[in-house]
Design a protein around this motif. Structure first.
Motif, short mmCIF file in Angstrom:
data_model
loop_
_atom_site.label_atom_id
_atom_site.label_comp_id
_atom_site.label_asym_id
_atom_site.label_seq_id
_atom_site.Cartn_x
_atom_site.Cartn_y
_atom_site.Cartn_z
N LYS A 44 -42.22 -4.88 -52.95
CA LYS A 44 -42.29 -4.79 -51.49
C LYS A 44 -42.89 -6.05 -50.88
CE LYS A 44 -44.96 -1.15 -51.44
NZ LYS A 44 -45.21 -1.04 -52.89
N SER A 45 -44.06 -6.43 -51.39
CA SER A 45 -44.73 -7.62 -50.86
C SER A 45 -43.94 -8.88 -51.19
CB SER A 45 -46.15 -7.72 -51.42
OG SER A 45 -46.94 -6.63 -51.00
N THR A 46 -43.31 -8.91 -52.36
CA THR A 46 -42.49 -10.06 -52.73
C THR A 46 -41.36 -10.25 -51.74
OG1 THR A 46 -43.01 -9.80 -55.08
CG2 THR A 46 -41.01 -11.02 -54.53
N LEU A 47 -40.73 -9.16 -51.33
CA LEU A 47 -39.64 -9.24 -50.35
C LEU A 47 -40.15 -9.83 -49.04
CD1 LEU A 47 -36.75 -8.67 -49.45
CD2 LEU A 47 -37.48 -6.34 -48.87
N LEU A 48 -41.31 -9.36 -48.58
CA LEU A 48 -41.89 -9.89 -47.34
C LEU A 48 -42.17 -11.39 -47.47
CD1 LEU A 48 -42.14 -7.20 -45.84
CD2 LEU A 48 -44.56 -7.69 -45.48
N ARG A 49 -42.70 -11.79 -48.61
CA ARG A 49 -43.04 -13.20 -48.81
C ARG A 49 -41.78 -14.08 -48.87
NH1 ARG A 49 -48.27 -14.27 -50.28
NH2 ARG A 49 -47.65 -16.13 -51.44
N ILE A 50 -40.69 -13.52 -49.36
CA ILE A 50 -39.43 -14.27 -49.36
C ILE A 50 -38.92 -14.42 -47.93
CG2 ILE A 50 -37.01 -14.22 -50.06
CD1 ILE A 50 -37.92 -12.82 -52.65
N VAL A 51 -38.99 -13.35 -47.14
CA VAL A 51 -38.59 -13.43 -45.73
C VAL A 51 -39.43 -14.47 -45.00
CG1 VAL A 51 -38.42 -12.18 -43.54
CG2 VAL A 51 -37.74 -11.05 -45.67
N ALA A 52 -40.73 -14.53 -45.33
CA ALA A 52 -41.64 -15.46 -44.67
C ALA A 52 -41.48 -16.89 -45.15
CB ALA A 52 -43.08 -15.01 -44.90
N GLY A 53 -40.78 -17.09 -46.26
CA GLY A 53 -40.67 -18.42 -46.82
C GLY A 53 -41.82 -18.81 -47.72
N LEU A 54 -42.67 -17.84 -48.06
CA LEU A 54 -43.80 -18.09 -48.95
C LEU A 54 -43.39 -18.00 -50.42
CD1 LEU A 54 -46.53 -16.02 -47.06
CD2 LEU A 54 -46.10 -18.47 -46.93
N GLU A 55 -42.27 -17.36 -50.68
CA GLU A 55 -41.66 -17.30 -52.00
C GLU A 55 -40.19 -17.67 -51.86
OE1 GLU A 55 -42.92 -16.69 -54.94
OE2 GLU A 55 -44.80 -15.61 -54.62
N THR A 56 -39.62 -18.19 -52.93
CA THR A 56 -38.20 -18.52 -52.94
C THR A 56 -37.45 -17.47 -53.76
OG1 THR A 56 -38.70 -20.87 -52.81
CG2 THR A 56 -36.49 -20.27 -53.54
N ALA A 57 -36.38 -16.95 -53.21
CA ALA A 57 -35.58 -15.98 -53.94
C ALA A 57 -34.93 -16.65 -55.15
CB ALA A 57 -34.50 -15.39 -53.04
N THR A 58 -34.87 -15.92 -56.26
CA THR A 58 -34.17 -16.44 -57.44
C THR A 58 -32.67 -16.50 -57.17
OG1 THR A 58 -35.86 -15.45 -58.86
CG2 THR A 58 -33.80 -16.10 -59.91
N GLU A 59 -32.17 -15.47 -56.49
CA GLU A 59 -30.77 -15.43 -56.09
C GLU A 59 -30.68 -14.82 -54.70
OE1 GLU A 59 -28.58 -13.27 -59.00
OE2 GLU A 59 -28.67 -14.83 -60.51
N GLY A 60 -29.55 -15.05 -54.05
CA GLY A 60 -29.32 -14.46 -52.74
C GLY A 60 -29.89 -15.30 -51.61
N ARG A 61 -29.76 -14.78 -50.39
CA ARG A 61 -30.26 -15.52 -49.23
C ARG A 61 -30.63 -14.57 -48.11
NH1 ARG A 61 -25.06 -18.20 -46.06
NH2 ARG A 61 -23.86 -16.28 -45.82
N ILE A 62 -31.44 -15.09 -47.21
CA ILE A 62 -31.84 -14.37 -46.00
C ILE A 62 -31.44 -15.22 -44.80
CG2 ILE A 62 -33.78 -13.50 -44.65
CD1 ILE A 62 -35.18 -12.84 -47.26
N THR A 63 -30.73 -14.63 -43.86
CA THR A 63 -30.33 -15.35 -42.66
C THR A 63 -30.79 -14.62 -41.42
OG1 THR A 63 -28.17 -14.25 -42.68
CG2 THR A 63 -28.31 -16.41 -43.70
N LEU A 64 -31.01 -15.38 -40.37
CA LEU A 64 -31.35 -14.85 -39.06
C LEU A 64 -30.16 -15.10 -38.16
CD1 LEU A 64 -33.28 -13.76 -36.89
CD2 LEU A 64 -34.21 -16.05 -36.66
N GLY A 65 -29.48 -14.05 -37.72
CA GLY A 65 -28.25 -14.22 -36.96
C GLY A 65 -27.21 -14.90 -37.82
N THR A 66 -26.69 -16.01 -37.32
CA THR A 66 -25.67 -16.74 -38.09
C THR A 66 -26.23 -18.00 -38.73
OG1 THR A 66 -25.03 -17.93 -36.07
CG2 THR A 66 -23.81 -15.91 -36.61
N SER A 67 -27.56 -18.21 -38.60
CA SER A 67 -28.16 -19.42 -39.15
C SER A 67 -29.25 -19.06 -40.15
CB SER A 67 -28.77 -20.28 -38.04
OG SER A 67 -29.81 -19.57 -37.39
N GLN A 68 -29.64 -20.03 -40.95
CA GLN A 68 -30.72 -19.80 -41.89
C GLN A 68 -32.00 -19.48 -41.13
OE1 GLN A 68 -30.74 -19.69 -45.25
NE2 GLN A 68 -28.52 -19.89 -45.22
#
Length: 248
Positions: A44-68
């Motif tokens: 759970k916390s890892t997911l939040l930290r990936i959204v925040a940019g505090l962790e880097t996802a091993t795979e996949g991506r997170i986008t806001l609207g149509t942009s990173q």
């Protein structure tokens, strides 16, 4: 608002690697309040930290609207993490100062945020003079200082007593309604998740997988009467059942 696409996280390499988060997909609309529950260590916390940019996802991506995802993201941690030598106003102003916001503009923003979180009269108090609840209000105001699109909260009320926590829940709902922010909240309390969220994401035990996302149809504004309604109690019961299964 937020599109999470096949996001996963593995710590370490080879035989010592640990899969903390299995590939996960979720769309979160603008202005939603998402509560995330699941067993300890499920990512759970890892997911939040990936959204925040505090962790880097091993795979996949997170986008806001149509942009990173690049717009500021506010983060409230389990511990308020206030600078002990700065006052309430100084802690709230800190991200504005580091961003180069002019002093007069920053002063007005701090004044607005102090009023928003209900800390009028405590602007000049140091953290050691504050209760646990007041420290977390300060942390919330600081997280909102840069006017982030998204507010991420990692068990922000777990260290306070039950009565303070319930009061802070109501304060958080008021702040959410006043600002229209998109909020992601990690909590171990299914009661808190059901009371606060417009949706509740239930995670499985590690490696964390999204078991189910519940749409919460409870009416607003939510009050103490909400907690005695049949719909609320049914949802809490269903979430507890899912949590028991998630541990297996």
């Amino acid at each position: 608002m937020i599109r999470i696409e096949q996001v996963s996280k593995t710590f370490g390499q080879g035989k010592n690697s640990v899969v903390a988060l299995a590939p996960l997909d979720q769309f979160i609309g603008e202005g939603e309040f998402i509560a995330i529950v699941g067993p300890s260590g499920c990512g759970k916390s890892t997911l939040l930290r990936i959204v925040a940019g505090l962790e880097t996802a091993t795979e996949g991506r997170i986008t806001l609207g149509t942009s990173q995802l690049k717009r500021p993201v506010g983060f409230v941690f389990q511990d308020a993490v206030l600078l002990p030598w700065k006052t309430v106003a100084g802690n709230i102003r800190f991200p504005l100062d580091t961003s180069g916001v002019p002093r007069k503009v920053g002063d007005r923003k701090v004044e607005e945020l102090v009023e928003l979180v209900g800390l009028q009269g405590f602007e000049n108090a140091l953290p050691k003079q504050l209760s646990g609840g007041m420290k977390q209000r300060t942390a919330i105001a600081r997280a909102l200082a840069d006017d982030p699109a998204i507010l991420l909260m990692d068990e922000p009320f777990s260290a306070v007593d039950l009565m303070t926590r319930e009061g802070l829940n109501d304060e958080l709902l008021r702040i959410w309604q006043a600002t229209g922010k998109t909020i992601l909240l990690v909590t171990h309390s299914v009661e808190e998740a059901a009371y606060l969220g417009t949706k509740v994401m239930v995670m499985s035990a590690r490696p964390g997988r999204l078991r189910k996302t519940y749409d919460v149809a409870l009416p607003s504004p939510r009050t103490e009467e909400t907690k005695t309604s049949a719909d609320y109690l049914d949802l809490v019961g269903e979430l507890k059942h899912m949590m028991r299964d998630a541990d297996r």
